[in-house]
Design an enzyme around this catalytic site. Structure first.
Site, PDB file in Angstrom:
ATOM      1  CB  SER A   1     -25.865  27.977  64.447  1.00 23.84           C
ATOM      2  OG  SER A   1     -26.035  29.347  64.214  1.00 23.84           O
TER       3      SER A   1
ATOM      4  CG  ASP B   1     -20.385  18.057  59.851  1.00 31.48           C
ATOM      5  OD1 ASP B   1     -19.188  17.837  59.552  1.00 31.48           O
ATOM      6  OD2 ASP B   1     -21.339  17.831  59.083  1.00 31.48           O
TER       7      ASP B   1
ATOM      8  CG  HIS C   1     -23.301  22.182  59.039  1.00 30.87           C
ATOM      9  ND1 HIS C   1     -23.939  23.207  58.362  1.00 30.87           N
ATOM     10  CD2 HIS C   1     -24.287  21.487  59.686  1.00 30.87           C
ATOM     11  CE1 HIS C   1     -25.239  23.131  58.587  1.00 30.87           C
ATOM     12  NE2 HIS C   1     -25.482  22.105  59.385  1.00 30.87           N
TER      13      HIS C   1
ATOM     14  CE  LYS D   1     -23.439  31.855  63.760  1.00 29.57           C
ATOM     15  NZ  LYS D   1     -23.846  33.029  64.557  1.00 29.57           N
TER      16      LYS D   1
END
Length: 299
Positions: free
Chosen positions: A179, A184, A187, A201
């Site tokens: 993704s 960040d 996020h 991830k």
């Protein structure tokens, strides 16, 4: 107000000439089709058989598109799927080439990876909405992850298990769909269910990049359930596309890029963000070699 959440999921050396796509959305000239038929695809194994490609997360909305596209191209690939439940297997047809296993349990996925040449990872932790949400009252939905299904267990441990299993059988390429947003730490996706999903991830992506296996890491933008093959695709790095108006992509386009990544040397040892221009602007992407050639980042 309802909040929409997007989850941004080798065979032996392959010729740099792309094989013809079965979908009419990606047209090929007659000469290109003839050339593809007459030339021996480098995806074929030494004994003349097509490479075996395992799609994990094949019961998911993007995973099943990849699986079905591979099945449609049976002259180029031998498709194999991995799902978590028997119910998911039946949902995508229940064929013998679909295995049931739990990526969190390394031993359970061993049968699925035996004899594969390439692996496409489309597994991801999925949050559930807490009950009692009433949008008519202006409430914001709250999400949670079930015990044992947090991103750490699915997106880190589960993906690491897949990479290790694939390496053990000598897989030649791994395509991993992740993704955008991973640069960040703050996020909003990381706050969902306190799962820190993009962090885990990213850790799995780094593990793959360090594995020594030829890889392609695709960090997709917001996934949309729209037709593919009708938009100009965009690649970027370091979440730069998130600062633009082109931050989404249709699931079939992600699926197509996954499969095309198996056919070009230009896609190997690369990581990139992926989005698309709005339909009707730009030129629909058909030259995937050129698309991959734009990418210069290894991670």
């Amino acid at each position: 107000m309802l909040m929409r959440v997007y989850f941004l999921a080798a065979p032996p050396r392959i010729s740099q000439k792309p094989t013809p796509l079965s979908s009419s959305r990606f047209p090929r000239s007659a000469s290109a089709r003839k050339r593809a038929v007459t030339l021996a695809t480098s995806a074929a194994m030494a004994d003349g058989t097509a490479p075996v490609v395992l799609v994990t997360g094949a019961g998911g909305r993007t995973g099943q598109i990849v699986y079905m596209k591979l099945k449609e191209r049976s002259d180029q690939f031998i498709a194999r799927g991995l799902v978590r439940t028997a119910e998911s297997k039946e949902k995508i047809g229940g064929a013998d080439d679909v295995f049931v296993g739990d990526i969190r349990n390394a031993e359970s996925i061993v049968p699925a990876v035996q004899g594969i040449d390439a692996l496409i990872i489309l597994t991801s932790a999925v949050p559930k909405m807490k009950p009692g949400f009433d949008p008519s009252k202006g409430e914001r939905p709250e999400f949670y992850f079930e015990d044992g299904s947090y991103p750490e267990q699915v997106d880190w441990v589960g993906q690491k298990n897949q990479i290790d299993a694939a390496r053990a059988v000598g897989v030649k390429q791994i395509v991993l769909v992740g993704s955008m947003g991973g640069t960040d730490i703050n996020h909003p996706l990381n706050n969902i269910g306190n799962g820190k999903i993009l962090i885990w991830k990213r850790k799995a992506e780094q593990y793959l990049a360090d594995s020594g296996i030829p890889y392609t890491i695709i960090r997709a933008g917001g996934l949309q359930d729209k037709d593919g093959g009708v938009r100009e695709l965009l690649v970027g790095k370091d979440d730069e596309l998130l600062k633009t108006e082109t931050r989404t992509i249709a699931r079939p386009d992600v699926a197509e890029v996954c499969i095309q990544a198996l056919q070009y040397e230009e896609a190997k040892f690369k990581a990139f963000d992926l989005a698309s221009k709005p339909e009707g602007t730009g030129t629909p992407t058909t030259d995937f070699k050129a698309l991959f050639s734009q990418v210069t980042t290894r991670f």
